[in-house]
Write a protein that holds these residues in place. Structure first.
Motif, PDB file in Angstrom:
ATOM      1  N   ASP A   1      -1.308   1.299  -4.799  1.00 19.25           N
ATOM      2  CA  ASP A   1      -1.002  -0.035  -4.973  1.00 19.25           C
ATOM      3  C   ASP A   1      -0.827  -0.523  -6.337  1.00 19.25           C
ATOM      4  O   ASP A   1      -0.154  -1.298  -6.797  1.00 19.25           O
ATOM      5  CB  ASP A   1      -2.356  -0.849  -4.318  1.00 19.25           C
ATOM      6  CG  ASP A   1      -2.246  -1.474  -2.938  1.00 19.25           C
ATOM      7  OD1 ASP A   1      -1.048  -1.814  -2.503  1.00 19.25           O
ATOM      8  OD2 ASP A   1      -3.181  -1.036  -2.059  1.00 19.25           O
ATOM      9  N   ALA A   2      -1.796   0.080  -7.308  1.00 18.25           N
ATOM     10  CA  ALA A   2      -1.849  -0.293  -8.719  1.00 18.25           C
ATOM     11  C   ALA A   2      -0.372   0.376  -9.022  1.00 18.25           C
ATOM     12  O   ALA A   2       0.092  -0.487 -10.045  1.00 18.25           O
ATOM     13  CB  ALA A   2      -2.713   0.664  -9.200  1.00 18.25           C
ATOM     14  N   LEU A   3       0.044   1.379  -9.010  1.00 19.00           N
ATOM     15  CA  LEU A   3       1.344   1.926  -9.220  1.00 19.00           C
ATOM     16  C   LEU A   3       2.696   0.937  -8.993  1.00 19.00           C
ATOM     17  O   LEU A   3       3.415   0.736  -9.626  1.00 19.00           O
ATOM     18  CB  LEU A   3       1.611   3.383  -8.899  1.00 19.00           C
ATOM     19  CG  LEU A   3       0.858   4.368  -9.737  1.00 19.00           C
ATOM     20  CD1 LEU A   3       1.050   5.832  -8.977  1.00 19.00           C
ATOM     21  CD2 LEU A   3       1.234   4.507 -11.015  1.00 19.00           C
ATOM     22  N   VAL A   4       2.354   0.407  -7.636  1.00 12.33           N
ATOM     23  CA  VAL A   4       3.485  -0.402  -7.365  1.00 12.33           C
ATOM     24  C   VAL A   4       3.410  -1.807  -7.993  1.00 12.33           C
ATOM     25  O   VAL A   4       4.377  -2.326  -8.180  1.00 12.33           O
ATOM     26  CB  VAL A   4       3.181  -0.799  -5.623  1.00 12.33           C
ATOM     27  CG1 VAL A   4       4.143  -1.915  -5.155  1.00 12.33           C
ATOM     28  CG2 VAL A   4       3.499   0.370  -4.922  1.00 12.33           C
TER      29      VAL A   4
ATOM     30  N   GLU B   1       4.405  10.157  -4.435  1.00 11.18           N
ATOM     31  CA  GLU B   1       3.964  11.429  -4.590  1.00 11.18           C
ATOM     32  C   GLU B   1       2.613  11.767  -4.137  1.00 11.18           C
ATOM     33  O   GLU B   1       2.064  12.638  -4.062  1.00 11.18           O
ATOM     34  CB  GLU B   1       4.219  12.117  -6.051  1.00 11.18           C
ATOM     35  CG  GLU B   1       5.635  12.305  -6.509  1.00 11.18           C
ATOM     36  CD  GLU B   1       5.866  12.622  -7.827  1.00 11.18           C
ATOM     37  OE1 GLU B   1       4.739  12.723  -8.531  1.00 11.18           O
ATOM     38  OE2 GLU B   1       6.983  12.768  -8.482  1.00 11.18           O
ATOM     39  N   LEU B   2       1.803  10.419  -4.294  1.00 14.85           N
ATOM     40  CA  LEU B   2       0.320  10.604  -3.829  1.00 14.85           C
ATOM     41  C   LEU B   2       0.450  10.638  -2.241  1.00 14.85           C
ATOM     42  O   LEU B   2       1.269  10.134  -1.720  1.00 14.85           O
ATOM     43  CB  LEU B   2      -0.461   9.424  -4.375  1.00 14.85           C
ATOM     44  CG  LEU B   2      -0.406   9.315  -5.931  1.00 14.85           C
ATOM     45  CD1 LEU B   2      -0.721   7.673  -6.260  1.00 14.85           C
ATOM     46  CD2 LEU B   2      -1.380  10.397  -6.316  1.00 14.85           C
ATOM     47  N   PRO B   3      -0.894  10.890  -2.058  1.00 12.41           N
ATOM     48  CA  PRO B   3      -1.256  10.909  -0.400  1.00 12.41           C
ATOM     49  C   PRO B   3      -0.977   9.299   0.096  1.00 12.41           C
ATOM     50  O   PRO B   3      -1.178   8.477  -0.482  1.00 12.41           O
ATOM     51  CB  PRO B   3      -2.676  11.362  -0.364  1.00 12.41           C
ATOM     52  CG  PRO B   3      -3.031  12.229  -1.447  1.00 12.41           C
ATOM     53  CD  PRO B   3      -1.891  11.417  -2.479  1.00 12.41           C
ATOM     54  N   LYS B   4      -0.340   9.447   1.294  1.00  5.78           N
ATOM     55  CA  LYS B   4       0.062   8.053   1.911  1.00  5.78           C
ATOM     56  C   LYS B   4      -1.051   7.393   2.160  1.00  5.78           C
ATOM     57  O   LYS B   4      -1.983   7.542   2.685  1.00  5.78           O
ATOM     58  CB  LYS B   4       0.963   8.312   3.263  1.00  5.78           C
ATOM     59  CG  LYS B   4       2.261   9.019   3.174  1.00  5.78           C
ATOM     60  CD  LYS B   4       3.002   9.274   4.327  1.00  5.78           C
ATOM     61  CE  LYS B   4       4.556   9.388   4.063  1.00  5.78           C
ATOM     62  NZ  LYS B   4       4.543  10.939   3.703  1.00  5.78           N
ATOM     63  N   THR B   5      -0.818   5.736   1.927  1.00  4.24           N
ATOM     64  CA  THR B   5      -1.736   4.924   2.127  1.00  4.24           C
ATOM     65  C   THR B   5      -1.008   3.692   2.863  1.00  4.24           C
ATOM     66  O   THR B   5       0.260   3.848   3.064  1.00  4.24           O
ATOM     67  CB  THR B   5      -2.461   4.122   0.891  1.00  4.24           C
ATOM     68  OG1 THR B   5      -1.251   3.847  -0.029  1.00  4.24           O
ATOM     69  CG2 THR B   5      -3.125   5.455  -0.103  1.00  4.24           C
TER      70      THR B   5
ATOM     71  N   SER C   1     -11.347  -0.532  -9.524  1.00  6.11           N
ATOM     72  CA  SER C   1     -10.915  -1.201  -8.459  1.00  6.11           C
ATOM     73  C   SER C   1     -11.138  -2.797  -8.673  1.00  6.11           C
ATOM     74  O   SER C   1     -10.009  -3.569  -8.347  1.00  6.11           O
ATOM     75  CB  SER C   1     -11.624  -0.833  -7.004  1.00  6.11           C
ATOM     76  OG  SER C   1     -13.121  -1.072  -7.227  1.00  6.11           O
ATOM     77  N   SER C   2     -12.208  -3.158  -9.384  1.00  3.38           N
ATOM     78  CA  SER C   2     -12.276  -4.503  -9.760  1.00  3.38           C
ATOM     79  C   SER C   2     -11.250  -5.000 -10.799  1.00  3.38           C
ATOM     80  O   SER C   2     -10.900  -6.079 -10.796  1.00  3.38           O
ATOM     81  CB  SER C   2     -13.821  -4.915 -10.434  1.00  3.38           C
ATOM     82  OG  SER C   2     -14.010  -3.980 -11.431  1.00  3.38           O
TER      83      SER C   2
ATOM     84  N   LEU D   1      -9.649   5.874 -10.426  1.00  2.00           N
ATOM     85  CA  LEU D   1      -9.356   4.867  -9.389  1.00  2.00           C
ATOM     86  C   LEU D   1      -8.971   5.805  -8.008  1.00  2.00           C
ATOM     87  O   LEU D   1      -8.215   6.713  -8.250  1.00  2.00           O
ATOM     88  CB  LEU D   1      -7.897   4.228  -9.904  1.00  2.00           C
ATOM     89  CG  LEU D   1      -7.608   3.106  -8.984  1.00  2.00           C
ATOM     90  CD1 LEU D   1      -8.914   1.891  -9.100  1.00  2.00           C
ATOM     91  CD2 LEU D   1      -6.105   2.194  -9.650  1.00  2.00           C
ATOM     92  N   LYS D   2      -9.380   5.260  -6.905  1.00  2.00           N
ATOM     93  CA  LYS D   2      -9.215   6.230  -5.672  1.00  2.00           C
ATOM     94  C   LYS D   2      -7.624   6.022  -5.292  1.00  2.00           C
ATOM     95  O   LYS D   2      -6.958   4.951  -5.971  1.00  2.00           O
ATOM     96  CB  LYS D   2     -10.108   5.503  -4.590  1.00  2.00           C
ATOM     97  CG  LYS D   2     -11.601   5.803  -4.913  1.00  2.00           C
ATOM     98  CD  LYS D   2     -12.275   5.284  -3.494  1.00  2.00           C
ATOM     99  CE  LYS D   2     -13.703   5.633  -3.411  1.00  2.00           C
ATOM    100  NZ  LYS D   2     -14.425   5.129  -2.365  1.00  2.00           N
ATOM    101  N   ASN D   3      -7.309   6.912  -4.748  1.00  2.00           N
ATOM    102  CA  ASN D   3      -5.923   7.080  -4.286  1.00  2.00           C
ATOM    103  C   ASN D   3      -5.593   5.985  -3.526  1.00  2.00           C
ATOM    104  O   ASN D   3      -4.269   5.569  -3.728  1.00  2.00           O
ATOM    105  CB  ASN D   3      -5.549   8.321  -3.275  1.00  2.00           C
ATOM    106  CG  ASN D   3      -5.574   9.625  -4.209  1.00  2.00           C
ATOM    107  OD1 ASN D   3      -5.100   9.447  -5.324  1.00  2.00           O
ATOM    108  ND2 ASN D   3      -5.634  10.705  -3.640  1.00  2.00           N
TER     109      ASN D   3
END
Length: 347
Positions: A159-162, A186-190, A121-122, A152-154
């Motif tokens: 965010d990281a993929l975007v 494809e990941l759980p919605k955030t 995350s950092s 990395l948490k979902n």
């Protein structure tokens, strides 16, 4: 003294006004310091995290309290966490990007030593600053790639993929960007999922992909809270239900923000919903029958009241710390035996 000070902290947390939450956070931090002196790591960890949780609920500037907590960090995990929170506070406050970057780098350094969750995350926050502020796209791309390879948490992964997709788009790697956006949806919605759908739709449009697929992605993005853009309206049309709903939602949000601004400009008002007829004063507040000098000179009395009200637990928001109750039970018993039947302690 731990039961007295902890009782004081818990009593304050239950009764004080929001503006006094800084004092509550400091009170729990004081217990942490004493627990460390007594090598009671379980209690120190529990009260440190309670202090941090209270600090996060403080309205307004929290940075000084967070920096104070960082000064009493006592292991790598705690140091990584508090430095990360300092960085996030600096980013949200927009006070110092350089200082925020340094905090994230310190957090990452501690986290890398123990494989902490704050490593990825950092690193992701460093990548965002490197991309959006410093404009170093290649370096940011490398950093976000390493972050995605970590645990990395979902919430951060979407965010990281975007972010990775945006970097690749700017580097003219459209296919790579589309691949990242497709992984994100494809990941759980955030909160970032809507942005992923929108970015995917726009990227596919630039490649002249199937119009129905593009429309479905843009529609999903608007339904997930993305504000209507000229591109979205052009793709779906002004009469599309998703566009109409998003326009109304945006207008409502702007209206609410306008009301909030008007309310803050006009100052405090009376009325039945104001606090003028209700007292939230705690037994420790300045309006409880003591003037300021009396309070300053009667610290022992407050600690006595804290010890008397101490119930052997820290409000942990549903989280319990192993070994916490046993660590204070003997001190609680000793403290109460002095209180019962006596008006004051004999010091």
């Amino acid at each position: 003294h731990i039961p007295a000070i902890l009782g004081y902290a818990t009593s304050m947390e239950r009764h004080v006004k929001p503006k006094q939450l800084v004092d509550v956070a400091r009170a729990y931090a004081n217990v942490t310091i004493i627990a460390l002196e007594q090598q009671n790591i379980n209690l120190a960890t529990a009260t440190f995290h309670r202090s941090l949780a209270v600090c996060k609920s403080i309205e307004g500037d929290r940075i000084e309290t967070l920096k104070f907590l960082s000064s009493i960090s006592f292991n790598e995990e705690i140091a990584a966490e508090i430095q990360y929170e300092v960085g996030m506070e600096l980013i949200e406050g927009g006070t110092s990007i350089d200082e925020a970057l340094l905090a994230f780098e310190i957090s990452n350094g501690y986290a890398s030593q123990i494989q902490s969750e704050f490593y990825g995350s950092s690193l992701f926050q460093i990548a965002k600053i490197t991309c959006n502020v410093l404009g170093e796209l290649n370096e940011a791309g490398n950093l976000v790639k390493i972050a995605l390879e970590s645990d990395l948490k979902n919430d951060f992964k979407v965010d990281a993929l975007v972010l990775s997709g945006k970097i690749k788009e700017n580097l003219l790697d459209i296919n790579g960007a589309i691949e990242d956006y497709e992984k994100a949806i494809e990941l759980p919605k955030t909160d970032a999922t809507g942005n992923a759908y929108y970015s995917l739709g726009i990227a596919l449009r630039s490649q002249n992909s199937d119009s129905m697929t593009i429309q479905s992605h843009i529609e999903m993005a608007l339904n997930l809270g993305i504000d209507p853009t000229p591109e979205a309206i052009e793709i779906l049309g002004e009469d599309h239900i998703a566009v109409i709903k998003s326009v109304h939602r945006t207008e409502w949000k702007q209206y609410q923000e306008s009301l909030a601004n008007d309310s803050s400009d006009s100052g405090r008002g009376g009325g039945i919903m104001s606090s003028s007829g209700v007292s939230n004063d705690s037994i420790f507040s300045k309006n409880s029958g003591m003037d300021e000098s009396d309070q300053n000179n009667d610290a022992l009395s407050m600690l006595e009241q804290g010890a008397a009200s101490f119930d052997g637990s820290v409000p942990m928001g549903g989280e319990a710390a192993d070994g916490f109750e046993s660590s204070i039970s003997s001190q609680e018993s000793s403290s109460r035996s002095k209180v019962n039947g006596k008006k004051n302690f004999n010091v």
